[in-house]
Design a protein around this motif. Sequence first.
Motif, PDB file in Angstrom:
ATOM      1  N   PRO A  30      42.517  35.847  41.759  1.00 56.88           N
ATOM      2  CA  PRO A  30      41.569  34.803  42.349  1.00 56.88           C
ATOM      3  C   PRO A  30      40.466  35.767  43.386  1.00 56.88           C
ATOM      4  CG  PRO A  30      43.662  35.053  43.446  1.00 56.88           C
ATOM      5  CD  PRO A  30      43.800  35.839  42.194  1.00 56.88           C
ATOM      6  N   ARG A  31      39.485  35.140  43.419  1.00 57.65           N
ATOM      7  CA  ARG A  31      38.380  35.876  44.340  1.00 57.65           C
ATOM      8  C   ARG A  31      38.839  35.725  45.866  1.00 57.65           C
ATOM      9  NH1 ARG A  31      34.579  38.932  43.682  1.00 57.65           N
ATOM     10  NH2 ARG A  31      33.176  37.875  45.001  1.00 57.65           N
ATOM     11  N   LYS A  32      38.587  36.672  46.494  1.00 60.19           N
ATOM     12  CA  LYS A  32      38.848  36.744  47.981  1.00 60.19           C
ATOM     13  C   LYS A  32      37.845  35.708  48.744  1.00 60.19           C
ATOM     14  CE  LYS A  32      40.333  41.362  48.340  1.00 60.19           C
ATOM     15  NZ  LYS A  32      40.045  42.631  48.805  1.00 60.19           N
ATOM     16  N   ARG A  33      36.442  35.426  48.244  1.00 59.63           N
ATOM     17  CA  ARG A  33      35.650  34.599  48.827  1.00 59.63           C
ATOM     18  C   ARG A  33      35.403  33.553  47.669  1.00 59.63           C
ATOM     19  NH1 ARG A  33      31.485  38.941  50.551  1.00 59.63           N
ATOM     20  NH2 ARG A  33      32.904  40.277  51.646  1.00 59.63           N
ATOM     21  N   VAL A  34      35.645  32.215  47.903  1.00 63.21           N
ATOM     22  CA  VAL A  34      35.471  31.250  47.092  1.00 63.21           C
ATOM     23  C   VAL A  34      34.008  30.792  46.654  1.00 63.21           C
ATOM     24  CG1 VAL A  34      35.984  28.764  46.488  1.00 63.21           C
ATOM     25  CG2 VAL A  34      37.556  30.088  47.944  1.00 63.21           C
ATOM     26  N   ARG A  35      33.019  31.042  47.540  1.00 63.49           N
ATOM     27  CA  ARG A  35      31.820  30.441  47.197  1.00 63.49           C
ATOM     28  C   ARG A  35      30.746  31.342  46.325  1.00 63.49           C
ATOM     29  NH1 ARG A  35      29.823  28.575  53.537  1.00 63.49           N
ATOM     30  NH2 ARG A  35      31.442  26.906  53.529  1.00 63.49           N
ATOM     31  N   LYS A  36      31.292  32.684  46.048  1.00 62.63           N
ATOM     32  CA  LYS A  36      30.512  33.458  45.313  1.00 62.63           C
ATOM     33  C   LYS A  36      31.134  33.523  44.049  1.00 62.63           C
ATOM     34  CE  LYS A  36      28.682  36.742  48.625  1.00 62.63           C
ATOM     35  NZ  LYS A  36      28.539  38.080  49.139  1.00 62.63           N
ATOM     36  N   PRO A  37      30.361  33.648  42.840  1.00 62.95           N
ATOM     37  CA  PRO A  37      30.975  33.577  41.471  1.00 62.95           C
ATOM     38  C   PRO A  37      31.794  34.977  41.348  1.00 62.95           C
ATOM     39  CG  PRO A  37      28.680  34.243  41.413  1.00 62.95           C
ATOM     40  CD  PRO A  37      29.084  33.915  42.933  1.00 62.95           C
ATOM     41  N   GLY A  38      32.740  34.940  40.189  1.00 60.64           N
ATOM     42  CA  GLY A  38      33.499  35.923  40.107  1.00 60.64           C
ATOM     43  C   GLY A  38      32.588  37.194  39.237  1.00 60.64           C
ATOM     44  N   ARG A  39      33.299  38.193  39.269  1.00 65.35           N
ATOM     45  CA  ARG A  39      32.569  39.409  38.595  1.00 65.35           C
ATOM     46  C   ARG A  39      33.398  40.161  37.450  1.00 65.35           C
ATOM     47  NH1 ARG A  39      34.093  44.512  41.952  1.00 65.35           N
ATOM     48  NH2 ARG A  39      35.934  43.638  42.827  1.00 65.35           N
ATOM     49  N   VAL A  40      32.782  40.702  36.592  1.00 67.73           N
ATOM     50  CA  VAL A  40      33.322  41.568  35.470  1.00 67.73           C
ATOM     51  C   VAL A  40      33.277  43.026  35.712  1.00 67.73           C
ATOM     52  CG1 VAL A  40      33.441  41.951  33.084  1.00 67.73           C
ATOM     53  CG2 VAL A  40      32.844  39.576  33.766  1.00 67.73           C
ATOM     54  N   GLU A  41      34.288  43.672  35.892  1.00 73.47           N
ATOM     55  CA  GLU A  41      34.247  45.055  36.231  1.00 73.47           C
ATOM     56  C   GLU A  41      35.123  45.730  34.917  1.00 73.47           C
ATOM     57  OE1 GLU A  41      35.305  47.959  39.682  1.00 73.47           O
ATOM     58  OE2 GLU A  41      36.220  46.012  39.583  1.00 73.47           O
ATOM     59  N   VAL A  42      34.410  47.093  34.516  1.00 74.75           N
ATOM     60  CA  VAL A  42      35.103  47.692  33.497  1.00 74.75           C
ATOM     61  C   VAL A  42      35.497  48.964  34.051  1.00 74.75           C
ATOM     62  CG1 VAL A  42      34.903  49.011  31.415  1.00 74.75           C
ATOM     63  CG2 VAL A  42      33.905  46.818  31.527  1.00 74.75           C
ATOM     64  N   VAL A  43      36.810  49.548  34.277  1.00 74.55           N
ATOM     65  CA  VAL A  43      37.201  50.742  34.867  1.00 74.55           C
ATOM     66  C   VAL A  43      37.790  51.558  33.969  1.00 74.55           C
ATOM     67  CG1 VAL A  43      38.713  51.495  36.696  1.00 74.55           C
ATOM     68  CG2 VAL A  43      37.727  49.373  36.942  1.00 74.55           C
ATOM     69  N   TYR A  44      37.512  52.724  34.133  1.00 75.17           N
ATOM     70  CA  TYR A  44      37.945  53.826  32.947  1.00 75.17           C
ATOM     71  C   TYR A  44      38.982  54.670  34.002  1.00 75.17           C
ATOM     72  CZ  TYR A  44      38.554  58.027  30.049  1.00 75.17           C
ATOM     73  OH  TYR A  44      39.098  59.007  29.556  1.00 75.17           O
ATOM     74  N   ALA A  45      40.251  54.760  33.429  1.00 73.77           N
ATOM     75  CA  ALA A  45      41.237  55.541  34.314  1.00 73.77           C
ATOM     76  C   ALA A  45      41.765  56.629  33.167  1.00 73.77           C
ATOM     77  CB  ALA A  45      42.344  54.749  34.728  1.00 73.77           C
ATOM     78  N   SER A  46      41.489  57.811  33.603  1.00 74.53           N
ATOM     79  CA  SER A  46      41.997  58.883  32.857  1.00 74.53           C
ATOM     80  C   SER A  46      43.209  59.374  33.130  1.00 74.53           C
ATOM     81  CB  SER A  46      40.797  60.034  32.567  1.00 74.53           C
ATOM     82  OG  SER A  46      40.987  60.591  34.095  1.00 74.53           O
ATOM     83  N   ALA A  47      44.006  59.777  32.492  1.00 74.99           N
ATOM     84  CA  ALA A  47      45.379  60.092  32.693  1.00 74.99           C
ATOM     85  C   ALA A  47      45.533  61.628  32.888  1.00 74.99           C
ATOM     86  CB  ALA A  47      46.507  59.790  31.678  1.00 74.99           C
TER      87      ALA A  47
END
Length: 47
Positions: A30-47
Amino acid sequence: LRGQFRGISEAKMIQCLNSLGRDVDIVIKPRKRVRKPGRVEVVYASA
């Protein structure tokens, strides 16, 4: 792909990453702020 992702579906990208031995996690929260639209985020985590 050299950063060019147009025309590549999410399913195909996930399949390619799996073929390369990468795990793909999709997290929906869930979003922390309801009034703003959600976002899409791509995270690259190297091991």
